[in-house]
Design an enzyme around this catalytic site. Structure first.
Site, PDB file in Angstrom:
ATOM      1  N   TYR A   1     -11.253  -4.292   3.956  1.00 42.29           N
ATOM      2  CA  TYR A   1     -10.287  -3.738   4.899  1.00 42.29           C
ATOM      3  C   TYR A   1     -10.992  -3.610   6.239  1.00 42.29           C
ATOM      4  CZ  TYR A   1      -6.375  -0.533   6.174  1.00 42.29           C
ATOM      5  OH  TYR A   1      -5.278   0.072   6.739  1.00 42.29           O
ATOM      6  N   GLU A  43       0.852  -1.189   0.000  1.00 47.36           N
ATOM      7  CA  GLU A  43       0.000   0.000   0.000  1.00 47.36           C
ATOM      8  C   GLU A  43       0.884   1.234   0.000  1.00 47.36           C
ATOM      9  OE1 GLU A  43      -3.166   1.170   2.702  1.00 47.36           O
ATOM     10  OE2 GLU A  43      -3.621  -0.956   2.956  1.00 47.36           O
ATOM     11  N   ASP A  89      -5.661   9.763   9.805  1.00 43.32           N
ATOM     12  CA  ASP A  89      -4.321   9.363  10.204  1.00 43.32           C
ATOM     13  C   ASP A  89      -3.864   9.973  11.508  1.00 43.32           C
ATOM     14  OD1 ASP A  89      -3.542   9.327   6.782  1.00 43.32           O
ATOM     15  OD2 ASP A  89      -3.479   7.594   8.130  1.00 43.32           O
TER      16      ASP A  89
END
Lengths: 311, 460
Positions: A220, A95, A106
């Protein structure tokens, strides 16, 4: 040795029929040009796509190791070397994060990496140029991780066309909810890009089912409530979530967010995950090292130690 | 029917409900609209402002369809999946309180007794005369005095309502991001009142420029977390914290941005400004405002006064953004004027971004206007042409700041000074006696040091 073709369509079973004609004509075009190239060149062409990678690993009874790094941290040439390194150390899928000014999903490590990368002047075109050179030298497929705004800025179709030309096989866009993914999915489909969707511990089961239905490449599974960043241990919830997802779909499931140690990797594999994604831990050793060379060395050590937990 | 209010989000002493003569006419109207809570309250001879609060709300209005939080293409919920179900719960809670008589009645009391509403619609006589032409003609300028609210800005209208919702939901912690600090102060105050823990995220650059607000936030018992950069960075960090902690904390948005339902919630609670203005205009001159002017950072005070009038085609809606050092300088906050459509902080809206799609920083002397995004609903009003948008530079705002202080003895927030500055261009174009209402969104004590930094000659 099986011929490794750049196109992903060869063994694709799940694609809707309407695209089949398009794919096979592309495939034929690829085969005819390949006949004239040497075996050596053939063996370095990037292989199969993401779904096929998982299918292959499943036959071999293996769990995919999926590292994540931020493009351009500490700089793009180090990223190029890191990609090759990760590939040769046994990563199954890689990735690559495109740095963004406001990465909402994040934590501090990846935020800092994005900031450093942008300060160096990294931009999307530079990342794509780098990928055009590096991807043909990799055996694992590459998935891009990017926020939505840079995609919108270029136009969804143009974006997909560009990343497809660069040899990218997959895409993860963390700030697009299921309801808004239709446009992305349609364009991605046209360009052989698999759009991976995320499901989380807060996602109710009915919504999770809709997500896994729509996700391509793999599902995911976000391991914890929060942003990216290494955690001390993996939540026990992951085991239950994995089980629920596997009841809902046969698509492969990879777990990410917070994983940083071999023990975590082993635990998640034991719980039945088809893949393990490690991001912040990788980004930290590579980006926060005293020099790029040292960073690459640390990255190699970490990769080998994590990968060994899957053997 | 008894008039006891069972919930105690705001009130701890039910007997503190007092008579309020001023609200008599609105009470009568509320009762005639068959509002049960209003009747209940009135029958006990307790009169309260229950301005249209309990009327059946049509979320789907003709021009602004709010299904799944979209205004045309704008809005939506562009956030990580982790937040989606939390937003769903928030939306359910919001829809509930909109129609809940008890919540609305308690909110009405909070707005009256804690926030200090209603705020006056003030006729600015000297300012009106200043803008008259040689023939003595010109518009009549009224100021909606949101500067007189508790904590000195319109922010409290929303902060107290959402803090009450947080308490209803059983959350113990509130997190918020603030630019100039006004929303931070209002949130900290509301949390002190409702005994909720509070953490305010503020950009390091803003903390320097509006230091007095930082002191106030701490004095009110909230924690201040410094984030490198400005409001946009503080917002991003507050959202990350929310994602990390969403089962325990409540993210209190201060403005009409963010994922659905945040923009709608804030607009709804700020719309008290427009509703009062309509009634006051009717009482004052027997009509509606002709032009409504407000400054736009992200749009909360603008939508607060515009919302009531959006359906009234005869009312001109004027938004004024910050041109900073000038639109060509690259240092401004004129999102609607120069931005492009993108996704930011959870919503699709106009955005100041570069060709890469990276988000740019914004600049304005009005710190509260420094935001590269703008509320999705305003983006929609721009595209449909319902509202018009203009810009004003730092210099023009500074002049307006001083002008109002000297002519009316009212010191406007530097943000509101942008709306006032636009009067320079607007007034000469308006016929005699046009009724103009400017939303004076806050008081400008906090900006006095900044003013004198830019006009040192005046500090003689």
């Amino acid at each position: 040795m099986a011929l490794a073709l750049k196109s992903t369509c060869f063994v694709q079973l799940k694609r809707p029929k309407s695209c089949y004609a398009f794919r096979s004509s592309r495939q034929l075009a690829v085969v005819s040009t390949r006949r004239s190239t040497t075996m050596a060149a053939l063996s370095t062409v990037a292989t199969i796509g993401i779904s096929e990678t998982f299918a292959k690993l499943k036959k071999e009874g293996k769990v995919a190791f999926i590292p994540f790094i931020t493009a351009g941290d500490p700089d793009l040439s180090t990223t190029a070397q890191a990609l090759k390194l990760l590939d040769s150390c046994g990563s199954d899928i890689i990735e690559l994060g495109v740095p963004y000014s406001d990465p909402l999903a994040d934590g501090p490590v990846i935020q800092a990496a994005a900031t450093r990368s942008l300060a160096k002047g990294t931009n999307f075109d530079a990342v794509i140029s780098m990928l055009k050179e590096v991807v043909p030298q990799l055996t694992s497929p590459v998935a891009l991780f990017t926020y939505y705004n840079p995609i919108l800025k270029r136009g969804v179709e143009k974006f997909m066309s560009i990343v497809n030309d660069a040899g990218v096989h997959g895409l993860v866009v963390p700030d697009v909810p299921l309801e808004e993914t239709e446009i992305l999915r349609n364009e991605a489909l046209k360009y052989n890009i698999e759009l991976v969707l995320l499901t989380t511990p807060t996602t109710p089961t009915s919504r999770m089912k809709a997500i896994v239905e729509a996700s391509e490449g793999f599902v995911y599974l976000v391991s914890s409530i929060g942003v990216t960043g290494a955690r001390g241990s993996v939540s026990a919830r992951v085991e239950n979530l994995l089980r629920d997802i596997k009841e809902a779909t046969t698509k492969p499931v990879a777990v990410g967010f917070g994983i940083s140690k071999p023990e975590h990797v082993k635990q998640i594999a034991e719980w039945g995950a088809d893949g393990v994604i490690v991001g912040s831990a990788m980004v930290k050793v590579l980006g926060e090292a005293k020099s790029p060379e040292e960073g690459l060395k640390e990255l190699e050590n970490l990769t080998r130690s994590l990968k060994s937990a899957l053997i | 029917m008894t008039s006891s209010i069972k919930s105690d989000l705001f009130l701890t002493n039910k007997l503190s409900i007092a008579r309020n003569e001023r609200s008599f006419s609105s009470m009568q109207r509320a009762v005639s609209n068959n509002l049960p809570a209003a009747s209940a309250v009135k029958s006990g001879s307790k009169r309260l402002h229950v301005e249209r609060a309990l009327r059946e709300r049509k979320i789907d209005e003709v021009e602004r369809r709010e299904s799944s939080g979209k205004f045309g293409i704008y809005g939506g919920k562009f956030v990580p999946e982790t937040l989606i179900s939390c937003l769903g719960k928030l939306e359910a809670e919001f829809n509930f309180v909109l129609h809940d008589a008890e919540f609305q009645a308690e909110l009405a009391i909070a707005l009256r007794d804690y926030v200090g509403r209603e705020t006056p619609l003030y006729f600015a006589e000297r300012l009106t005369n200043y803008y008259k032409n040689e023939n003595g003609e010109g518009p009549d300028i009224y100021l909606k005095r949101e500067d007189l609210n508790h904590c000195g800005a319109h922010k409290m209208n929303n902060a107290i309502a959402q803090a009450m919702i947080a308490k209803r939901m059983g959350r113990q912690r509130v997190v918020a991001a603030t630019g100039a600090g006004q929303h931070g102060v209002a949130t900290a105050a509301a949390c002190a009142k409702l005994s909720l823990d509070c953490t305010i995220f503020m950009g390091s650059e803003d903390m320097e420029k509006q230091a007095s607000n930082v002191f106030l936030i701490k004095l009110l018992g909230a924690q201040v977390t410094k984030v490198e950069g400005s409001f946009k960075d503080a917002s991003s960090e507050a959202i990350r914290q929310w994602v990390n902690d969403l089962e325990v904390s409540y993210y209190l948005t201060g403005t009409v941005v963010g994922p659905h339902p945040c923009p709608s919630m804030v607009r709804e609670f700020q719309s008290i400004i427009g509703r009062e203005t309509r009634r006051q205009a009717m009482e004052r001159w027997g009509g509606r405002p002709d032009v409504v002017v407000a400054c736009i950072g992200s749009g909360s005070n603008a939508l607060g006064i515009f919302h009531e009038f959006v359906g009234d085609e005869g009312v001109r809606l004027v938004g004024v953004e910050a041109a900073g050092f000038g639109l060509d300088s690259g240092r401004h906050a004129a999102t609607l004027a120069t931005g492009h459509v993108g996704v930011y902080h959870g919503a699709m809206s106009y955005l100041l971004q570069d060709q890469e799609g990276q988000v740019l920083g914004a600049h304005s002397i009005g710190v509260g206007l420094q935001y590269p995004g703008v509320g999705p609903e305003l983006s929609f009003l721009k595209d449909t042409g319902r509202a018009e948008f203009h810009t004003v530079t730092d210099e023009e705002a500074l002049n307006a700041y001083q002008l109002l202080s000297r002519l009316e003895g009212i010191i406007p927030a530097m943000e509101a000074a942008h709306a006032l500055a636009y009067l320079e261009k607007l007034c000469p174009t308006l016929p005699d006696s046009t009724k103009v209402v400017v939303n004076c969104s806050g008081r400008g004590d906090k900006d006095a040091p900044l003013f004198f930094q830019h006009r040192p000659a005046l500090d003689a």
